[in-house]
Enzyme design. Structure first.
Site, PDB file in Angstrom:
ATOM      1  CE  LYS A  15      49.500  39.371  33.981  1.00 45.32           C
ATOM      2  NZ  LYS A  15      48.623  38.510  35.124  1.00 45.32           N
ATOM      3  NE  ARG A  90      44.320  42.877  32.187  1.00 48.41           N
ATOM      4  CZ  ARG A  90      45.278  42.928  33.147  1.00 48.41           C
ATOM      5  NH1 ARG A  90      46.502  43.608  32.693  1.00 48.41           N
ATOM      6  NH2 ARG A  90      45.163  42.563  34.518  1.00 48.41           N
ATOM      7  NE  ARG A 129      48.864  41.946  43.281  1.00 45.90           N
ATOM      8  CZ  ARG A 129      48.517  41.753  41.969  1.00 45.90           C
ATOM      9  NH1 ARG A 129      49.265  41.187  41.181  1.00 45.90           N
ATOM     10  NH2 ARG A 129      47.462  42.088  41.756  1.00 45.90           N
ATOM     11  NE  ARG A 162      47.024  45.906  42.075  1.00 44.00           N
ATOM     12  CZ  ARG A 162      47.174  45.229  40.681  1.00 44.00           C
ATOM     13  NH1 ARG A 162      48.421  44.700  40.519  1.00 44.00           N
ATOM     14  NH2 ARG A 162      46.182  44.944  39.886  1.00 44.00           N
ATOM     15  NE  ARG A 173      42.526  42.400  38.577  1.00 43.80           N
ATOM     16  CZ  ARG A 173      43.573  42.273  39.206  1.00 43.80           C
ATOM     17  NH1 ARG A 173      43.578  42.142  40.561  1.00 43.80           N
ATOM     18  NH2 ARG A 173      44.715  42.476  38.687  1.00 43.80           N
TER      19      ARG A 173
HETATM   20  P1  ADP Z   1      50.361  39.274  38.210  1.00 48.11           P
HETATM   21  O1  ADP Z   1      51.436  40.151  37.777  1.00 48.11           O
HETATM   22  O2  ADP Z   1      50.488  38.163  37.286  1.00 48.11           O
HETATM   23  O3  ADP Z   1      49.072  39.947  38.495  1.00 48.11           O
HETATM   24  P2  ADP Z   1      52.238  39.072  40.356  1.00 48.11           P
HETATM   25  O4  ADP Z   1      53.600  39.141  39.971  1.00 48.11           O
HETATM   26  O5  ADP Z   1      51.879  40.476  41.055  1.00 48.11           O
HETATM   27  O6  ADP Z   1      51.236  38.608  39.375  1.00 48.11           O
HETATM   28  O7  ADP Z   1      52.059  37.915  41.608  1.00 48.11           O
HETATM   29  C1  ADP Z   1      50.847  38.013  42.363  1.00 48.11           C
HETATM   30  C2  ADP Z   1      51.440  37.406  44.025  1.00 48.11           C
HETATM   31  O8  ADP Z   1      51.672  36.067  43.887  1.00 48.11           O
HETATM   32  C3  ADP Z   1      52.368  38.580  44.495  1.00 48.11           C
HETATM   33  O9  ADP Z   1      52.202  38.491  45.952  1.00 48.11           O
HETATM   34  C4  ADP Z   1      53.861  37.570  44.295  1.00 48.11           C
HETATM   35  O10 ADP Z   1      54.744  37.867  45.483  1.00 48.11           O
HETATM   36  C5  ADP Z   1      53.354  36.287  44.177  1.00 48.11           C
HETATM   37  N1  ADP Z   1      54.219  35.159  43.324  1.00 48.11           N
HETATM   38  C6  ADP Z   1      54.389  35.416  42.328  1.00 48.11           C
HETATM   39  N2  ADP Z   1      55.184  34.611  41.829  1.00 48.11           N
HETATM   40  C7  ADP Z   1      54.901  33.508  42.549  1.00 48.11           C
HETATM   41  C8  ADP Z   1      55.359  31.956  42.471  1.00 48.11           C
HETATM   42  N3  ADP Z   1      55.965  31.341  41.746  1.00 48.11           N
HETATM   43  N4  ADP Z   1      55.251  31.386  43.797  1.00 48.11           N
HETATM   44  C9  ADP Z   1      54.736  32.105  44.910  1.00 48.11           C
HETATM   45  N5  ADP Z   1      54.292  33.069  44.907  1.00 48.11           N
HETATM   46  C10 ADP Z   1      54.366  33.958  43.781  1.00 48.11           C
HETATM   47  P1  AMP Z   2      47.309  44.880  36.584  1.00 48.68           P
HETATM   48  O1  AMP Z   2      48.031  45.417  37.395  1.00 48.68           O
HETATM   49  O2  AMP Z   2      47.992  44.338  35.301  1.00 48.68           O
HETATM   50  O3  AMP Z   2      46.596  43.666  37.256  1.00 48.68           O
HETATM   51  O4  AMP Z   2      45.979  45.883  35.984  1.00 48.68           O
HETATM   52  C1  AMP Z   2      45.133  46.391  37.023  1.00 48.68           C
HETATM   53  C2  AMP Z   2      43.925  47.231  36.198  1.00 48.68           C
HETATM   54  O5  AMP Z   2      44.256  47.975  35.224  1.00 48.68           O
HETATM   55  C3  AMP Z   2      43.121  45.898  35.511  1.00 48.68           C
HETATM   56  O6  AMP Z   2      42.204  45.368  36.452  1.00 48.68           O
HETATM   57  C4  AMP Z   2      42.385  46.994  34.664  1.00 48.68           C
HETATM   58  O7  AMP Z   2      41.222  47.476  35.148  1.00 48.68           O
HETATM   59  C5  AMP Z   2      43.511  47.751  33.993  1.00 48.68           C
HETATM   60  N1  AMP Z   2      44.349  47.385  33.026  1.00 48.68           N
HETATM   61  C6  AMP Z   2      45.638  47.116  33.032  1.00 48.68           C
HETATM   62  N2  AMP Z   2      46.124  46.396  31.761  1.00 48.68           N
HETATM   63  C7  AMP Z   2      44.878  46.526  31.202  1.00 48.68           C
HETATM   64  C8  AMP Z   2      44.666  46.400  29.514  1.00 48.68           C
HETATM   65  N3  AMP Z   2      45.722  46.124  28.883  1.00 48.68           N
HETATM   66  N4  AMP Z   2      43.494  46.569  29.102  1.00 48.68           N
HETATM   67  C9  AMP Z   2      42.515  46.930  29.963  1.00 48.68           C
HETATM   68  N5  AMP Z   2      42.506  47.362  31.098  1.00 48.68           N
HETATM   69  C10 AMP Z   2      43.896  47.115  31.775  1.00 48.68           C
END
Ligand code: ADP
Ligand code: AMP
Length: 208
Positions: A15, A90, A129, A162, A173
């Site tokens: 995302k 969420r 990541r 992170r 998660r």
């Molecule tokens: P989310 O925001 O849904 O948690 P991220 O955008 O942070 O996911 O992506 C999670 C990990 O996967 C990151 O390390 C990113 O570089 C990698 N990633 C994202 N999209 C792809 C893809 N289409 N193919 C391979 N790796 C990806």
């Molecule tokens: P994310 O960066 O989206 O993976 O979010 C990191 C963390 O922030 C999550 O695991 C939750 O603990 C908190 N968080 C982010 N967005 C929300 C949401 N919409 N509702 C509740 N907790 C959230």
């Protein structure tokens, strides 16, 4: 005309990666609730202190806290022409709150985009990541590596993992997603707003 987009998908679906590019293409801000929380944590605000334990466990921060924080962000002038929302809503309560918030301003969402990946793919992506501390750019050790191991390609900032990037937190998660966030897929499908994308393609193909 504005464009108001919600991104849905498992943690690790991509995302944040897609939101950045999509927001740039649509000329609207990328609003990520997780990033907003991390800013509060860094600045040690009262809201950050309230949210910290939930985030470290991989639990959702309570709806009132989260919705208030996102509502405040969406009320800023740069969101008037639209936004790409990543990580919010969420829960069903958050989705309803968002709908009411937008309706009170006489606007509505245009699309809810579901980036579909398996749990196995999501876990592999979360495990590798790395994020830039300065500009928030997202990398992956295998799938999207930076040119230099510990520096951001875009701004040279330091890359970090992170604090919620532990295998235990990742599994938790995914479970939280299945229980609390997955129902939103049906919610937006019934509202006629859902579009699904196969997230198990390259970053560029998903974007296209
Ligand atoms: P989310 O925001 O849904 O948690 P991220 O955008 O942070 O996911 O992506 C999670 C990990 O996967 C990151 O390390 C990113 O570089 C990698 N990633 C994202 N999209 C792809 C893809 N289409 N193919 C391979 N790796 C990806
Ligand atoms: P994310 O960066 O989206 O993976 O979010 C990191 C963390 O922030 C999550 O695991 C939750 O603990 C908190 N968080 C982010 N967005 C929300 C949401 N919409 N509702 C509740 N907790 C959230």
């Amino acid at each position: 005309m504005g464009c108001r987009v919600v991104l849905l998908g498992l943690p690790g679906a991509g995302k944040g990666t897609q939101a950045e590019q999509l927001a740039a293409a649509l000329h609207v801000p990328h609003v990520a609730s997780g990033d907003l929380f991390r800013e509060h944590l860094d600045k040690r605000t009262a809201l950050g202190c309230q949210a910290q334990a939930y985030i470290e466990r991989g639990d959702l921060v309570p709806d009132e806290v989260t919705t208030g924080m996102v509502a405040e962000r969406l009320a800023r002038p740069d969101c008037a022409g639209g936004f790409v929302l990543d990580g919010f809503p969420r829960t069903l309560a958050q989705a309803v709150a968002l709908e009411q918030l937008l309706a009170s301003a006489g606007i509505a969402l245009d699309v809810a985009l579901l980036i579909r990946v398996s749990e196995q793919v999501a876990l592999a992506r979360l495990a590798g990541r790395w994020t830039c501390r300065r500009c928030g750019a997202i990398y992956h050790t295998l799938f999207s590596p930076p040119r230099q191991a510990d520096a951001c390609d875009a701004c040279g900032g330091e890359l970090y993992q992170r604090p919620d990037e532990t295998p235990e937190a990742h599994h938790h998660r995914l479970q939280v997603y299945q229980e609390q966030t997955r129902p939103l897929v049906d919610y937006y499908r019934q509202a006629g707003l859902l579009t699904e994308v196969d997230g198990e393609q390259s970053i560029d193909d998903v974007q296209a």
